[in-house]
Motif scaffolding. Structure first.
Motif, PDB file in Angstrom:
ATOM      1  N   ALA A 170      11.764   4.122  -9.042  1.00 23.01           N
ATOM      2  CA  ALA A 170      11.908   3.439 -10.330  1.00 23.01           C
ATOM      3  C   ALA A 170      11.727   1.941 -10.194  1.00 23.01           C
ATOM      4  O   ALA A 170      11.241   1.270 -11.113  1.00 23.01           O
ATOM      5  N   SER A 171      12.105   1.385  -9.048  1.00 19.44           N
ATOM      6  CA  SER A 171      12.012  -0.066  -8.862  1.00 19.44           C
ATOM      7  C   SER A 171      11.445  -0.406  -7.490  1.00 19.44           C
ATOM      8  O   SER A 171      11.825   0.195  -6.472  1.00 19.44           O
ATOM      9  N   TYR A 172      10.549  -1.380  -7.489  1.00 19.09           N
ATOM     10  CA  TYR A 172       9.972  -1.905  -6.251  1.00 19.09           C
ATOM     11  C   TYR A 172      10.241  -3.404  -6.136  1.00 19.09           C
ATOM     12  O   TYR A 172       9.559  -4.106  -5.401  1.00 19.09           O
ATOM     13  N   ARG A 173      11.235  -3.866  -6.866  1.00 16.83           N
ATOM     14  CA  ARG A 173      11.503  -5.312  -6.906  1.00 16.83           C
ATOM     15  C   ARG A 173      11.915  -5.856  -5.538  1.00 16.83           C
ATOM     16  O   ARG A 173      11.508  -6.958  -5.150  1.00 16.83           O
ATOM     17  N   SER A 174      12.693  -5.090  -4.790  1.00 17.46           N
ATOM     18  CA  SER A 174      13.094  -5.566  -3.461  1.00 17.46           C
ATOM     19  C   SER A 174      11.889  -5.615  -2.529  1.00 17.46           C
ATOM     20  O   SER A 174      11.747  -6.545  -1.725  1.00 17.46           O
ATOM     21  N   ASN A 175      10.992  -4.613  -2.642  1.00 17.48           N
ATOM     22  CA  ASN A 175       9.762  -4.619  -1.844  1.00 17.48           C
ATOM     23  C   ASN A 175       8.922  -5.852  -2.172  1.00 17.48           C
ATOM     24  O   ASN A 175       8.386  -6.529  -1.283  1.00 17.48           O
ATOM     25  N   TYR A 209       0.822  -1.204   0.000  1.00 23.42           N
ATOM     26  CA  TYR A 209       0.000   0.000   0.000  1.00 23.42           C
ATOM     27  C   TYR A 209       0.858   1.257   0.000  1.00 23.42           C
ATOM     28  O   TYR A 209       1.921   1.306   0.614  1.00 23.42           O
ATOM     29  N   ILE A 210       0.382   2.267  -0.722  1.00 25.08           N
ATOM     30  CA  ILE A 210       1.097   3.529  -0.801  1.00 25.08           C
ATOM     31  C   ILE A 210       1.009   4.250   0.539  1.00 25.08           C
ATOM     32  O   ILE A 210      -0.031   4.231   1.217  1.00 25.08           O
ATOM     33  N   ASN A 211       2.095   4.863   0.925  1.00 27.20           N
ATOM     34  CA  ASN A 211       2.188   5.483   2.241  1.00 27.20           C
ATOM     35  C   ASN A 211       1.567   6.882   2.232  1.00 27.20           C
ATOM     36  O   ASN A 211       2.263   7.899   2.285  1.00 27.20           O
ATOM     37  N   ASN A 212       0.244   6.914   2.150  1.00 23.36           N
ATOM     38  CA  ASN A 212      -0.488   8.180   2.283  1.00 23.36           C
ATOM     39  C   ASN A 212      -1.826   7.888   2.955  1.00 23.36           C
ATOM     40  O   ASN A 212      -2.102   6.742   3.346  1.00 23.36           O
ATOM     41  N   ASP A 213      -2.653   8.903   3.110  1.00 22.89           N
ATOM     42  CA  ASP A 213      -3.920   8.733   3.831  1.00 22.89           C
ATOM     43  C   ASP A 213      -4.823   7.702   3.162  1.00 22.89           C
ATOM     44  O   ASP A 213      -5.508   6.930   3.842  1.00 22.89           O
ATOM     45  N   TYR A 214      -4.843   7.713   1.846  1.00 28.18           N
ATOM     46  CA  TYR A 214      -5.673   6.755   1.110  1.00 28.18           C
ATOM     47  C   TYR A 214      -5.191   5.325   1.327  1.00 28.18           C
ATOM     48  O   TYR A 214      -5.943   4.439   1.748  1.00 28.18           O
ATOM     49  N   VAL A 254      -2.303  -7.923  -3.018  1.00 25.90           N
ATOM     50  CA  VAL A 254      -3.335  -6.885  -2.957  1.00 25.90           C
ATOM     51  C   VAL A 254      -2.625  -5.536  -3.010  1.00 25.90           C
ATOM     52  O   VAL A 254      -1.731  -5.264  -2.190  1.00 25.90           O
ATOM     53  N   ILE A 255      -3.007  -4.691  -3.961  1.00 30.08           N
ATOM     54  CA  ILE A 255      -2.328  -3.404  -4.170  1.00 30.08           C
ATOM     55  C   ILE A 255      -3.297  -2.260  -3.878  1.00 30.08           C
ATOM     56  O   ILE A 255      -4.325  -2.119  -4.552  1.00 30.08           O
ATOM     57  N   PHE A 256      -2.959  -1.461  -2.888  1.00 30.99           N
ATOM     58  CA  PHE A 256      -3.735  -0.257  -2.591  1.00 30.99           C
ATOM     59  C   PHE A 256      -2.896   0.953  -3.008  1.00 30.99           C
ATOM     60  O   PHE A 256      -2.050   1.441  -2.253  1.00 30.99           O
ATOM     61  N   GLY A 289      -0.150   5.537 -11.486  1.00 31.26           N
ATOM     62  CA  GLY A 289       1.112   5.938 -10.884  1.00 31.26           C
ATOM     63  C   GLY A 289       1.923   4.756 -10.411  1.00 31.26           C
ATOM     64  O   GLY A 289       2.160   3.789 -11.145  1.00 31.26           O
ATOM     65  N   THR A 290       2.315   4.789  -9.135  1.00 29.39           N
ATOM     66  CA  THR A 290       3.160   3.758  -8.566  1.00 29.39           C
ATOM     67  C   THR A 290       2.516   2.379  -8.620  1.00 29.39           C
ATOM     68  O   THR A 290       3.198   1.363  -8.783  1.00 29.39           O
ATOM     69  N   GLY A 291       1.203   2.333  -8.494  1.00 29.48           N
ATOM     70  CA  GLY A 291       0.512   1.049  -8.546  1.00 29.48           C
ATOM     71  C   GLY A 291       0.761   0.310  -9.852  1.00 29.48           C
ATOM     72  O   GLY A 291       0.897  -0.920  -9.879  1.00 29.48           O
ATOM     73  N   LEU A 292       0.821   1.062 -10.950  1.00 33.66           N
ATOM     74  CA  LEU A 292       1.110   0.460 -12.255  1.00 33.66           C
ATOM     75  C   LEU A 292       2.528  -0.112 -12.278  1.00 33.66           C
ATOM     76  O   LEU A 292       2.759  -1.214 -12.787  1.00 33.66           O
ATOM     77  N   THR A 293       3.480   0.618 -11.724  1.00 29.94           N
ATOM     78  CA  THR A 293       4.866   0.143 -11.683  1.00 29.94           C
ATOM     79  C   THR A 293       4.971  -1.150 -10.884  1.00 29.94           C
ATOM     80  O   THR A 293       5.655  -2.107 -11.294  1.00 29.94           O
ATOM     81  N   ILE A 294       4.308  -1.181  -9.736  1.00 31.79           N
ATOM     82  CA  ILE A 294       4.347  -2.378  -8.888  1.00 31.79           C
ATOM     83  C   ILE A 294       3.708  -3.561  -9.600  1.00 31.79           C
ATOM     84  O   ILE A 294       4.251  -4.681  -9.586  1.00 31.79           O
TER      85      ILE A 294
END
Length: 400
Positions: free
Chosen positions: A207-212, A172-177, A225-227, A232-237
Protein backbone atom coordinates in the motif's frame (compact mmCIF):
# COMPACT_ATOMS: atom_id res chain seq x y z
CA UNK A 1 -32.36 -59.24 -38.18
CA UNK A 2 -28.65 -59.83 -38.70
CA UNK A 3 -28.72 -58.45 -42.24
CA UNK A 4 -30.67 -55.41 -41.03
CA UNK A 5 -28.04 -54.76 -38.34
CA UNK A 6 -25.25 -55.04 -40.88
CA UNK A 7 -27.03 -52.62 -43.17
CA UNK A 8 -27.51 -50.09 -40.37
CA UNK A 9 -23.88 -50.47 -39.21
CA UNK A 10 -22.69 -50.10 -42.78
CA UNK A 11 -24.74 -46.93 -43.16
CA UNK A 12 -23.27 -45.49 -39.95
CA UNK A 13 -19.75 -46.29 -41.06
CA UNK A 14 -20.37 -44.65 -44.40
CA UNK A 15 -21.78 -41.55 -42.71
CA UNK A 16 -18.81 -41.44 -40.36
CA UNK A 17 -16.38 -41.74 -43.25
CA UNK A 18 -18.19 -38.99 -45.15
CA UNK A 19 -18.14 -36.71 -42.10
CA UNK A 20 -14.45 -37.40 -41.59
CA UNK A 21 -13.73 -36.52 -45.19
CA UNK A 22 -15.47 -33.17 -45.04
CA UNK A 23 -14.85 -31.95 -41.47
CA UNK A 24 -11.61 -30.09 -40.84
CA UNK A 25 -10.23 -29.42 -37.40
CA UNK A 26 -9.21 -25.89 -36.55
CA UNK A 27 -5.50 -25.12 -36.25
CA UNK A 28 -4.88 -23.44 -32.91
CA UNK A 29 -2.19 -21.03 -31.76
CA UNK A 30 -2.13 -19.98 -28.12
CA UNK A 31 -2.28 -16.30 -27.13
CA UNK A 32 -1.04 -16.23 -23.55
CA UNK A 33 -1.24 -12.70 -22.20
CA UNK A 34 -1.31 -10.72 -19.00
CA UNK A 35 -5.08 -10.36 -19.20
CA UNK A 36 -5.16 -9.77 -15.46
CA UNK A 37 -2.36 -8.45 -13.27
CA UNK A 38 0.03 -5.51 -13.68
CA UNK A 39 -0.15 -5.15 -17.48
CA UNK A 40 -3.89 -5.76 -17.81
CA UNK A 41 -4.38 -2.43 -19.57
CA UNK A 42 -1.78 -3.30 -22.22
CA UNK A 43 -2.85 -6.87 -22.94
CA UNK A 44 -6.08 -6.27 -24.92
CA UNK A 45 -4.31 -4.31 -27.66
CA UNK A 46 -1.55 -6.89 -27.88
CA UNK A 47 -4.05 -9.74 -28.20
CA UNK A 48 -6.19 -7.90 -30.74
CA UNK A 49 -3.10 -7.23 -32.88
CA UNK A 50 -2.31 -10.96 -32.91
CA UNK A 51 -5.93 -11.78 -33.71
CA UNK A 52 -5.73 -9.41 -36.69
CA UNK A 53 -3.02 -11.64 -38.15
CA UNK A 54 -5.23 -14.72 -37.75
CA UNK A 55 -8.19 -12.89 -39.27
CA UNK A 56 -6.13 -12.06 -42.34
CA UNK A 57 -5.08 -15.70 -42.69
CA UNK A 58 -8.69 -16.89 -42.56
CA UNK A 59 -9.91 -14.23 -44.97
CA UNK A 60 -7.29 -15.31 -47.50
CA UNK A 61 -8.07 -19.00 -47.68
CA UNK A 62 -7.11 -20.29 -44.27
CA UNK A 63 -4.10 -22.32 -43.19
CA UNK A 64 -2.79 -25.64 -44.56
CA UNK A 65 -5.70 -27.30 -46.45
CA UNK A 66 -8.14 -24.48 -45.81
CA UNK A 67 -8.44 -24.98 -42.08
CA UNK A 68 -9.45 -22.07 -39.86
CA UNK A 69 -6.67 -20.55 -37.75
CA UNK A 70 -7.90 -19.89 -34.21
CA UNK A 71 -6.22 -17.89 -31.47
CA UNK A 72 -6.80 -19.50 -28.07
CA UNK A 73 -6.52 -16.84 -25.37
CA UNK A 74 -5.06 -17.71 -21.97
CA UNK A 75 -4.26 -15.53 -18.96
CA UNK A 76 -0.80 -15.71 -17.42
CA UNK A 77 -1.69 -12.93 -14.94
CA UNK A 78 1.90 -11.83 -15.62
CA UNK A 79 3.38 -14.28 -13.11
CA UNK A 80 5.24 -17.62 -13.25
CA UNK A 81 2.46 -19.83 -11.91
CA UNK A 82 -0.14 -18.23 -14.15
CA UNK A 83 2.13 -18.67 -17.15
CA UNK A 84 2.69 -22.33 -16.36
CA UNK A 85 -1.03 -22.99 -15.86
CA UNK A 86 -2.04 -21.19 -19.06
CA UNK A 87 0.64 -22.96 -21.11
CA UNK A 88 -0.37 -26.34 -19.69
CA UNK A 89 -3.96 -25.79 -20.76
CA UNK A 90 -2.95 -24.49 -24.20
CA UNK A 91 -0.60 -27.40 -24.92
CA UNK A 92 -2.29 -30.36 -23.22
CA UNK A 93 -5.98 -29.49 -23.56
CA UNK A 94 -6.30 -27.14 -26.53
CA UNK A 95 -3.56 -28.85 -28.54
CA UNK A 96 -2.02 -25.65 -29.89
CA UNK A 97 0.58 -25.79 -32.64
CA UNK A 98 2.55 -22.86 -31.18
CA UNK A 99 2.18 -19.98 -28.71
CA UNK A 100 2.36 -16.21 -28.95
CA UNK A 101 3.52 -15.11 -25.52
CA UNK A 102 3.52 -15.20 -22.61
CA UNK A 103 3.61 -11.43 -22.27
CA UNK A 104 5.77 -11.15 -19.12
CA UNK A 105 9.30 -12.44 -18.61
CA UNK A 106 8.67 -14.46 -15.46
CA UNK A 107 5.74 -16.17 -17.13
CA UNK A 108 7.86 -16.90 -20.23
CA UNK A 109 10.66 -18.48 -18.19
CA UNK A 110 8.30 -20.61 -16.11
CA UNK A 111 6.03 -21.72 -18.95
CA UNK A 112 8.97 -22.56 -21.18
CA UNK A 113 10.87 -24.50 -18.55
CA UNK A 114 7.90 -26.46 -17.25
CA UNK A 115 5.70 -26.91 -20.31
CA UNK A 116 6.65 -25.79 -23.79
CA UNK A 117 10.30 -26.91 -23.98
CA UNK A 118 9.52 -30.47 -22.77
CA UNK A 119 6.56 -30.59 -25.19
CA UNK A 120 8.58 -29.24 -28.13
CA UNK A 121 6.14 -26.37 -28.69
CA UNK A 122 7.53 -23.19 -30.21
CA UNK A 123 6.78 -19.91 -28.44
CA UNK A 124 7.36 -16.34 -29.59
CA UNK A 125 6.99 -13.71 -26.90
CA UNK A 126 6.27 -10.18 -28.13
CA UNK A 127 7.12 -8.52 -24.81
CA UNK A 128 9.13 -10.85 -22.57
CA UNK A 129 12.34 -8.85 -22.36
CA UNK A 130 14.41 -10.37 -19.54
CA UNK A 131 18.03 -11.17 -20.48
CA UNK A 132 17.52 -14.56 -18.76
CA UNK A 133 15.38 -15.69 -21.70
CA UNK A 134 18.47 -15.54 -23.91
CA UNK A 135 20.22 -18.18 -21.83
CA UNK A 136 17.40 -20.76 -21.77
CA UNK A 137 18.35 -24.30 -22.82
CA UNK A 138 15.28 -24.27 -25.02
CA UNK A 139 16.11 -26.70 -27.84
CA UNK A 140 15.62 -23.70 -30.17
CA UNK A 141 11.92 -23.33 -29.33
CA UNK A 142 11.83 -19.93 -27.56
CA UNK A 143 11.96 -16.77 -29.64
CA UNK A 144 10.98 -13.14 -29.26
CA UNK A 145 10.10 -10.25 -31.53
CA UNK A 146 11.20 -7.67 -28.96
CA UNK A 147 14.81 -6.94 -27.97
CA UNK A 148 16.27 -8.09 -24.66
CA UNK A 149 16.24 -5.68 -21.74
CA UNK A 150 20.01 -5.77 -21.83
CA UNK A 151 19.64 -3.70 -24.99
CA UNK A 152 16.87 -1.47 -23.65
CA UNK A 153 18.56 -0.79 -20.32
CA UNK A 154 21.85 0.16 -21.91
CA UNK A 155 20.23 2.29 -24.62
CA UNK A 156 18.18 4.12 -22.00
CA UNK A 157 21.28 4.78 -19.89
CA UNK A 158 23.18 6.23 -22.84
CA UNK A 159 20.22 8.37 -23.89
CA UNK A 160 19.71 9.80 -20.41
CA UNK A 161 23.39 10.69 -20.13
CA UNK A 162 23.26 12.43 -23.50
CA UNK A 163 20.27 14.46 -22.29
CA UNK A 164 22.02 15.61 -19.16
CA UNK A 165 20.78 13.17 -16.52
CA UNK A 166 23.93 12.67 -14.46
CA UNK A 167 22.69 11.44 -11.09
CA UNK A 168 19.69 9.16 -10.65
CA UNK A 169 18.10 6.75 -8.20
CA UNK A 170 16.63 3.45 -9.41
CA UNK A 171 13.57 1.63 -8.06
CA UNK A 172 12.83 -1.75 -9.62
CA UNK A 173 10.29 -4.48 -9.05
CA UNK A 174 11.79 -7.66 -7.68
CA UNK A 175 11.09 -10.02 -10.58
CA UNK A 176 12.84 -11.20 -13.74
CA UNK A 177 11.75 -8.14 -15.71
CA UNK A 178 12.71 -5.50 -13.14
CA UNK A 179 16.01 -7.08 -12.12
CA UNK A 180 17.29 -7.65 -15.66
CA UNK A 181 16.42 -4.15 -16.82
CA UNK A 182 17.80 -2.45 -13.72
CA UNK A 183 21.10 -4.34 -13.82
CA UNK A 184 21.67 -3.51 -17.50
CA UNK A 185 20.81 0.14 -16.94
CA UNK A 186 23.09 0.47 -13.89
CA UNK A 187 26.06 -1.12 -15.62
CA UNK A 188 25.81 1.16 -18.66
CA UNK A 189 24.95 4.35 -16.74
CA UNK A 190 28.01 3.93 -14.55
CA UNK A 191 30.13 3.06 -17.58
CA UNK A 192 29.02 6.41 -19.03
CA UNK A 193 30.25 8.15 -15.84
CA UNK A 194 26.74 8.57 -14.45
CA UNK A 195 26.09 8.29 -10.72
CA UNK A 196 23.58 5.85 -9.24
CA UNK A 197 22.65 7.54 -5.96
CA UNK A 198 20.18 4.86 -4.91
CA UNK A 199 19.44 1.37 -6.23
CA UNK A 200 16.79 -0.81 -4.59
CA UNK A 201 14.33 -3.58 -5.37
CA UNK A 202 10.77 -3.50 -4.06
CA UNK A 203 8.04 -6.09 -3.73
CA UNK A 204 4.74 -5.92 -5.58
CA UNK A 205 1.42 -4.92 -4.07
CA UNK A 206 2.28 -2.87 -0.97
CA UNK A 207 0.00 0.00 0.00
CA UNK A 208 2.88 2.38 0.71
CA UNK A 209 6.39 2.78 -0.67
CA UNK A 210 7.11 6.06 1.07
CA UNK A 211 9.89 4.63 3.23
CA UNK A 212 11.50 3.07 0.13
CA UNK A 213 11.27 6.39 -1.68
CA UNK A 214 12.67 8.36 1.25
CA UNK A 215 15.70 6.08 1.36
CA UNK A 216 16.23 6.36 -2.40
CA UNK A 217 15.93 10.16 -2.22
CA UNK A 218 18.49 10.37 0.57
CA UNK A 219 21.30 10.02 -1.95
CA UNK A 220 20.54 13.43 -3.37
CA UNK A 221 19.37 12.48 -6.87
CA UNK A 222 16.64 14.64 -8.42
CA UNK A 223 15.58 11.88 -10.84
CA UNK A 224 13.90 8.55 -10.09
CA UNK A 225 14.13 5.76 -12.67
CA UNK A 226 11.27 3.26 -12.24
CA UNK A 227 11.44 -0.24 -13.69
CA UNK A 228 7.97 -1.57 -12.92
CA UNK A 229 4.47 -1.63 -14.45
CA UNK A 230 2.39 1.50 -14.93
CA UNK A 231 -0.82 -0.43 -14.22
CA UNK A 232 0.45 -1.79 -10.94
CA UNK A 233 3.07 -1.01 -8.32
CA UNK A 234 4.87 1.40 -10.64
CA UNK A 235 1.82 3.68 -10.60
CA UNK A 236 1.73 3.63 -6.79
CA UNK A 237 5.42 4.52 -6.58
CA UNK A 238 5.08 7.33 -9.11
CA UNK A 239 2.02 8.76 -7.31
CA UNK A 240 3.62 8.68 -3.87
CA UNK A 241 6.88 10.17 -5.16
CA UNK A 242 4.93 13.06 -6.68
CA UNK A 243 2.69 13.57 -3.66
CA UNK A 244 5.62 13.71 -1.25
CA UNK A 245 8.03 15.65 -3.45
CA UNK A 246 10.80 13.04 -3.20
CA UNK A 247 12.02 13.66 -6.77
CA UNK A 248 11.66 16.29 -9.49
CA UNK A 249 12.04 14.14 -12.60
CA UNK A 250 10.93 10.59 -13.44
CA UNK A 251 11.97 7.98 -16.00
CA UNK A 252 10.21 4.71 -16.75
CA UNK A 253 11.07 1.60 -18.70
CA UNK A 254 8.63 0.13 -21.24
CA UNK A 255 6.42 -1.28 -18.48
CA UNK A 256 5.65 2.26 -17.35
CA UNK A 257 4.51 3.42 -20.80
CA UNK A 258 0.88 2.84 -19.99
CA UNK A 259 -2.15 5.09 -20.13
CA UNK A 260 -2.81 4.39 -16.45
CA UNK A 261 -0.39 7.01 -15.04
CA UNK A 262 -1.81 9.66 -17.37
CA UNK A 263 -5.40 8.74 -16.57
CA UNK A 264 -4.80 8.50 -12.83
CA UNK A 265 -2.37 11.36 -12.25
CA UNK A 266 -3.16 13.74 -15.11
CA UNK A 267 -0.88 14.76 -17.98
CA UNK A 268 -0.34 18.15 -16.33
CA UNK A 269 1.41 16.44 -13.41
CA UNK A 270 3.69 14.34 -15.62
CA UNK A 271 5.57 17.08 -17.46
CA UNK A 272 8.87 15.70 -16.14
CA UNK A 273 8.04 12.03 -16.77
CA UNK A 274 9.55 10.15 -19.72
CA UNK A 275 9.45 6.44 -20.62
CA UNK A 276 11.28 4.18 -23.02
CA UNK A 277 9.46 1.83 -25.37
CA UNK A 278 10.20 -0.26 -28.47
CA UNK A 279 9.03 1.29 -31.74
CA UNK A 280 8.64 -0.12 -35.22
CA UNK A 281 11.29 0.92 -37.68
CA UNK A 282 9.92 3.20 -40.38
CA UNK A 283 9.13 0.93 -43.30
CA UNK A 284 6.48 -0.09 -45.81
CA UNK A 285 5.65 -2.99 -43.47
CA UNK A 286 4.94 -0.65 -40.58
CA UNK A 287 2.73 1.53 -42.79
CA UNK A 288 0.78 -1.51 -43.98
CA UNK A 289 0.25 -2.73 -40.43
CA UNK A 290 -0.74 0.70 -39.13
CA UNK A 291 -3.40 1.07 -41.81
CA UNK A 292 -4.80 -2.43 -41.25
CA UNK A 293 -4.85 -2.12 -37.47
CA UNK A 294 -6.53 1.27 -37.60
CA UNK A 295 -9.16 -0.14 -39.94
CA UNK A 296 -9.77 -2.90 -37.40
CA UNK A 297 -10.35 -0.30 -34.68
CA UNK A 298 -6.95 -0.57 -33.00
CA UNK A 299 -4.40 2.02 -31.92
CA UNK A 300 -1.12 1.37 -33.77
CA UNK A 301 0.77 3.48 -31.23
CA UNK A 302 -0.17 1.14 -28.36
CA UNK A 303 2.81 -0.64 -26.83
CA UNK A 304 3.84 -4.04 -28.21
CA UNK A 305 1.14 -4.21 -30.89
CA UNK A 306 3.65 -4.45 -33.76
CA UNK A 307 5.66 -7.17 -32.00
CA UNK A 308 2.45 -9.05 -31.14
CA UNK A 309 1.17 -8.93 -34.71
CA UNK A 310 4.53 -10.06 -36.08
CA UNK A 311 4.77 -12.96 -33.63
CA UNK A 312 1.33 -14.20 -34.68
CA UNK A 313 1.79 -13.79 -38.44
CA UNK A 314 5.24 -15.39 -38.33
CA UNK A 315 3.98 -18.40 -36.42
CA UNK A 316 1.17 -18.82 -38.94
CA UNK A 317 3.76 -18.77 -41.74
CA UNK A 318 5.90 -21.28 -39.84
CA UNK A 319 3.00 -23.67 -39.25
CA UNK A 320 2.20 -23.46 -42.98
CA UNK A 321 5.85 -24.02 -43.91
CA UNK A 322 6.07 -26.99 -41.55
CA UNK A 323 2.95 -28.55 -43.04
CA UNK A 324 1.26 -28.53 -39.64
CA UNK A 325 4.02 -30.57 -37.99
CA UNK A 326 4.43 -29.04 -34.51
CA UNK A 327 7.97 -30.38 -34.23
CA UNK A 328 8.94 -28.55 -37.41
CA UNK A 329 7.61 -25.10 -36.49
CA UNK A 330 10.85 -23.91 -34.89
CA UNK A 331 13.03 -24.63 -37.93
CA UNK A 332 10.36 -23.23 -40.24
CA UNK A 333 10.22 -20.02 -38.20
CA UNK A 334 13.86 -19.40 -38.93
CA UNK A 335 13.37 -20.18 -42.62
CA UNK A 336 10.56 -17.69 -43.19
CA UNK A 337 12.55 -14.77 -41.76
CA UNK A 338 16.27 -14.99 -42.36
CA UNK A 339 17.00 -12.22 -44.85
CA UNK A 340 16.73 -14.50 -47.88
CA UNK A 341 13.81 -15.07 -50.21
CA UNK A 342 10.89 -13.11 -51.63
CA UNK A 343 9.67 -10.36 -49.34
CA UNK A 344 6.36 -10.87 -47.52
CA UNK A 345 4.74 -7.86 -45.87
CA UNK A 346 2.13 -7.92 -43.09
CA UNK A 347 -1.16 -9.32 -44.36
CA UNK A 348 0.27 -10.92 -47.51
CA UNK A 349 -0.92 -14.39 -46.55
CA UNK A 350 -2.24 -15.54 -49.93
CA UNK A 351 1.02 -14.57 -51.61
CA UNK A 352 3.10 -16.31 -48.96
CA UNK A 353 0.98 -19.46 -49.06
CA UNK A 354 1.44 -19.83 -52.83
CA UNK A 355 5.19 -19.30 -52.58
CA UNK A 356 5.51 -21.84 -49.76
CA UNK A 357 3.50 -24.38 -51.77
CA UNK A 358 5.82 -23.80 -54.73
CA UNK A 359 8.91 -24.33 -52.60
CA UNK A 360 10.03 -20.73 -53.01
CA UNK A 361 11.93 -19.13 -50.14
CA UNK A 362 10.18 -16.23 -48.38
CA UNK A 363 11.42 -13.52 -46.01
CA UNK A 364 8.89 -11.87 -43.72
CA UNK A 365 9.39 -8.13 -43.28
CA UNK A 366 7.68 -7.32 -40.00
CA UNK A 367 5.91 -4.24 -38.72
CA UNK A 368 8.43 -4.10 -35.87
CA UNK A 369 11.45 -5.04 -37.98
CA UNK A 370 12.92 -7.86 -40.05
CA UNK A 371 13.24 -10.33 -37.13
CA UNK A 372 16.27 -12.20 -38.35
CA UNK A 373 16.74 -14.30 -35.20
CA UNK A 374 20.19 -14.87 -33.75
CA UNK A 375 21.29 -18.22 -32.32
CA UNK A 376 19.38 -17.56 -29.08
CA UNK A 377 16.15 -16.56 -30.83
CA UNK A 378 16.69 -12.87 -30.06
CA UNK A 379 16.32 -9.88 -32.38
CA UNK A 380 17.77 -6.38 -32.54
CA UNK A 381 15.30 -3.52 -32.31
CA UNK A 382 14.59 0.17 -32.06
CA UNK A 383 13.62 2.06 -28.91
CA UNK A 384 12.48 5.61 -28.35
CA UNK A 385 12.08 7.87 -25.34
CA UNK A 386 8.53 9.20 -24.93
CA UNK A 387 7.26 12.26 -23.08
CA UNK A 388 3.71 13.01 -22.00
CA UNK A 389 1.87 15.50 -24.18
CA UNK A 390 -1.67 16.76 -24.42
CA UNK A 391 -2.70 13.69 -26.44
CA UNK A 392 -0.78 11.09 -24.47
CA UNK A 393 2.72 9.75 -25.05
CA UNK A 394 4.71 11.41 -27.82
CA UNK A 395 8.11 10.42 -29.19
CA UNK A 396 10.82 12.60 -27.70
CA UNK A 397 13.97 11.05 -29.17
CA UNK A 398 15.12 7.74 -30.66
CA UNK A 399 17.39 5.76 -28.35
CA UNK A 400 20.65 4.27 -29.58
Amino acid sequence: MKSKFIAIAGGLLAATALAGATAKADVKIGLIGGVSGPIAAMAPSMISAAQLAFQQVNEQGGILDGEKLVGVVGDSACNPQGGTDAATKAVNIEGVSAIVGPHCSGAVLAAAGSVTIPAGITVVTPSGTSPEITGLDDKDTVFRTVPSDDYQGRALARTLKEKGYNKVAVAYINNDYGTGLADAFKAEFEAQSGEIAGFAAHEDGKASYRSNLAELASGGADTLVIFDYGDGTGLTILRQALENGFFEKFVGGDGMKSDAPINELGAENLATFVASSPVGEKSDSLDVFNEAYKAAGGDPDAIFVTTSYDAAFMLALAVEKAGGDKAGVSAALREISNGEGEAILPGEWEKAKKLIAAGTAIDYKGAAGDHNFDAAGDVPGTYALFEVGADGFEVMVEMK
